[in-house]
Design a protein around this motif. Structure first.
Motif, PDB file in Angstrom:
ATOM      1  N   HIS A  51     -19.329  -0.506  38.078  1.00  0.00           N
ATOM      2  CA  HIS A  51     -17.937  -0.333  37.656  1.00  0.00           C
ATOM      3  C   HIS A  51     -17.779   0.849  36.709  1.00  0.00           C
ATOM      4  O   HIS A  51     -18.535   0.978  35.751  1.00  0.00           O
ATOM      5  N   TRP A  79     -11.325  -8.467  32.000  1.00  0.00           N
ATOM      6  CA  TRP A  79     -12.388  -7.753  32.715  1.00  0.00           C
ATOM      7  C   TRP A  79     -11.820  -7.103  33.965  1.00  0.00           C
ATOM      8  O   TRP A  79     -10.802  -7.567  34.485  1.00  0.00           O
ATOM      9  N   GLU A  84     -11.157  -6.335  37.849  1.00  0.00           N
ATOM     10  CA  GLU A  84     -11.061  -7.238  39.005  1.00  0.00           C
ATOM     11  C   GLU A  84     -12.461  -7.505  39.579  1.00  0.00           C
ATOM     12  O   GLU A  84     -13.260  -6.565  39.737  1.00  0.00           O
ATOM     13  N   GLY A  85     -12.755  -8.754  39.856  1.00  0.00           N
ATOM     14  CA  GLY A  85     -14.042  -9.080  40.485  1.00  0.00           C
ATOM     15  C   GLY A  85     -15.204  -9.215  39.525  1.00  0.00           C
ATOM     16  O   GLY A  85     -16.356  -9.341  39.952  1.00  0.00           O
ATOM     17  N   VAL A  86     -14.891  -9.208  38.211  1.00  0.00           N
ATOM     18  CA  VAL A  86     -15.962  -9.304  37.199  1.00  0.00           C
ATOM     19  C   VAL A  86     -15.684 -10.482  36.278  1.00  0.00           C
ATOM     20  O   VAL A  86     -14.538 -10.752  35.926  1.00  0.00           O
ATOM     21  N   SER A  99     -20.873 -10.246  38.792  1.00  0.00           N
ATOM     22  CA  SER A  99     -19.882 -10.259  39.867  1.00  0.00           C
ATOM     23  C   SER A  99     -19.280 -11.654  39.961  1.00  0.00           C
ATOM     24  O   SER A  99     -20.000 -12.660  40.012  1.00  0.00           O
ATOM     25  N   ALA A 100     -17.943 -11.712  40.062  1.00  0.00           N
ATOM     26  CA  ALA A 100     -17.253 -13.005  40.178  1.00  0.00           C
ATOM     27  C   ALA A 100     -17.563 -13.692  41.503  1.00  0.00           C
ATOM     28  O   ALA A 100     -17.318 -14.886  41.658  1.00  0.00           O
ATOM     29  N   ALA A 101     -18.105 -12.945  42.442  1.00  0.00           N
ATOM     30  CA  ALA A 101     -18.477 -13.566  43.724  1.00  0.00           C
ATOM     31  C   ALA A 101     -19.697 -14.470  43.552  1.00  0.00           C
ATOM     32  O   ALA A 101     -19.911 -15.399  44.335  1.00  0.00           O
ATOM     33  N   LYS A 102     -20.480 -14.208  42.533  1.00  0.00           N
ATOM     34  CA  LYS A 102     -21.719 -14.983  42.325  1.00  0.00           C
ATOM     35  C   LYS A 102     -21.635 -15.911  41.122  1.00  0.00           C
ATOM     36  O   LYS A 102     -22.185 -17.015  41.123  1.00  0.00           O
ATOM     37  N   ARG A 105     -19.223 -17.760  38.199  1.00  0.00           N
ATOM     38  CA  ARG A 105     -17.833 -18.151  37.971  1.00  0.00           C
ATOM     39  C   ARG A 105     -17.397 -17.926  36.531  1.00  0.00           C
ATOM     40  O   ARG A 105     -16.262 -17.584  36.263  1.00  0.00           O
ATOM     41  N   VAL A 138     -20.833 -19.971  41.070  1.00  0.00           N
ATOM     42  CA  VAL A 138     -19.579 -20.400  41.705  1.00  0.00           C
ATOM     43  C   VAL A 138     -19.686 -21.801  42.291  1.00  0.00           C
ATOM     44  O   VAL A 138     -18.725 -22.576  42.243  1.00  0.00           O
TER      45      VAL A 138
END
Ligand SMILES: CC(C)(COP(=O)(O)OP(=O)(O)OC[C@H]1O[C@@H](n2cnc3c(N)ncnc32)[C@H](O)[C@@H]1OP(=O)(O)O)[C@@H](O)C(=O)NCCC(=O)NCCS
Length: 219
Positions: free
Chosen positions: A59, A74, A76-78, A95-98, A100, A214
């Motif tokens: 980022h 933060w 987006e996506g963090v 990463s928000a994908a991994k 939460r 997550v």
């Protein structure tokens, strides 16, 4: 120190001084224009840590402004968390994908000051456990560590719920040998039953850290 108690995939950067020359974004400058020097230094250095950590996630530098109830905004996506105390500043992002939610906290590794602080942040059961830890591991300021763990819990809880959580609403227990802790949430309406975290003490600083993946959070 912090990186060693966070899982892989979480980028942690810490600083024990305030390096000169760190530049804030104009929006960040505006936020602390009336702040005292101590606040300005911690605010600036912890954002330096956060931007280095974010760069490791790919980022670009971006303003990191306090939002609702002080929670940092933060990109987006963090997801992430920041902490500062005398002689220490740190940020952790993922990463928000991994991941939460993240909650980190640092405190001077000294007993809490006398005068009722301990009783206002702990239950009788927690105080009984502190006495056990102190008997077996007297080198650790367990009361301060418990306070830190609860602040880390709040920082992990808040992005999930955008709600207050009182000190009496989590029951925290340590594993003194494993360097871990568990926080059982004592509120009815909750997206998680609790958090697990890790702790470390070094260089006169006690740090606690939570990173919840997550799959551990109810939608
Ligand atoms: C918000 C709080 C946890 C911050 O902890 P602290 O030890 O005072 O300060 P730290 O230096 O460790 O952390 C400050 C950082 O926390 C972050 N923060 C502040 N409010 C936050 C919130 N609501 N949610 C998540 N993070 C928050 C910010 O990044 C802040 O740094 P910044 O202002 O430079 O951006 C604390 O002041 C507080 O209000 N505690 C009461 C709630 C609580 O802990 N409940 C216990 C539940 S078991």
């Amino acid at each position: 120190m912090l990186a060693s108690i966070l899982p892989q995939g979480v980028m942690a950067v810490e600083c024990f001084t305030d390096p000169p020359g760190t530049v804030l974004f104009p929006e960040e400058e505006a936020h602390i224009e009336r702040a005292v020097d101590k606040r300005r230094r911690e605010f600036t250095t912890v954002r330096r840590c956060a931007r280095i950590a974010l760069s490791r996630l790919g980022h670009p530098p971006a303003p990191l402004l306090p939002g609702l109830r002080g929670a940092p905004g933060w990109p987006e996506g963090v997801v992430g968390s920041m902490t500062h105390c005398a002689g220490y500043r740190a940020a952790a992002v993922a990463s928000a994908a991994k991941v939460r939610t993240i909650g980190i906290d640092a405190e001077p590794a000294e007993p809490l000051p006398p005068g009722g602080v301990l009783h206002s942040v702990t239950s009788e059961i927690e105080r009984a456990r502190l006495a056990e830890y102190a008997a077996s591991h007297p080198e650790v300021a367990w009361d301060r560590l418990l306070f830190s763990a609860k602040e880390a819990v709040y920082k992990a809880w808040f992005p999930l719920t955008r709600r207050w959580l009182g000190f009496e609403e989590a029951d925290v227990a340590f594993d003194p040998d494993e360097g871990t802790f568990t926080a059982r949430l004592l509120v009815a309406d909750r997206p998680v039953d609790g958090f697990t975290g890790r702790w470390a003490v070094a260089e006169g600083i006690a740090v606690t850290a939570i990173a919840t993946t997550v799959d551990h959070v109810r939608p």
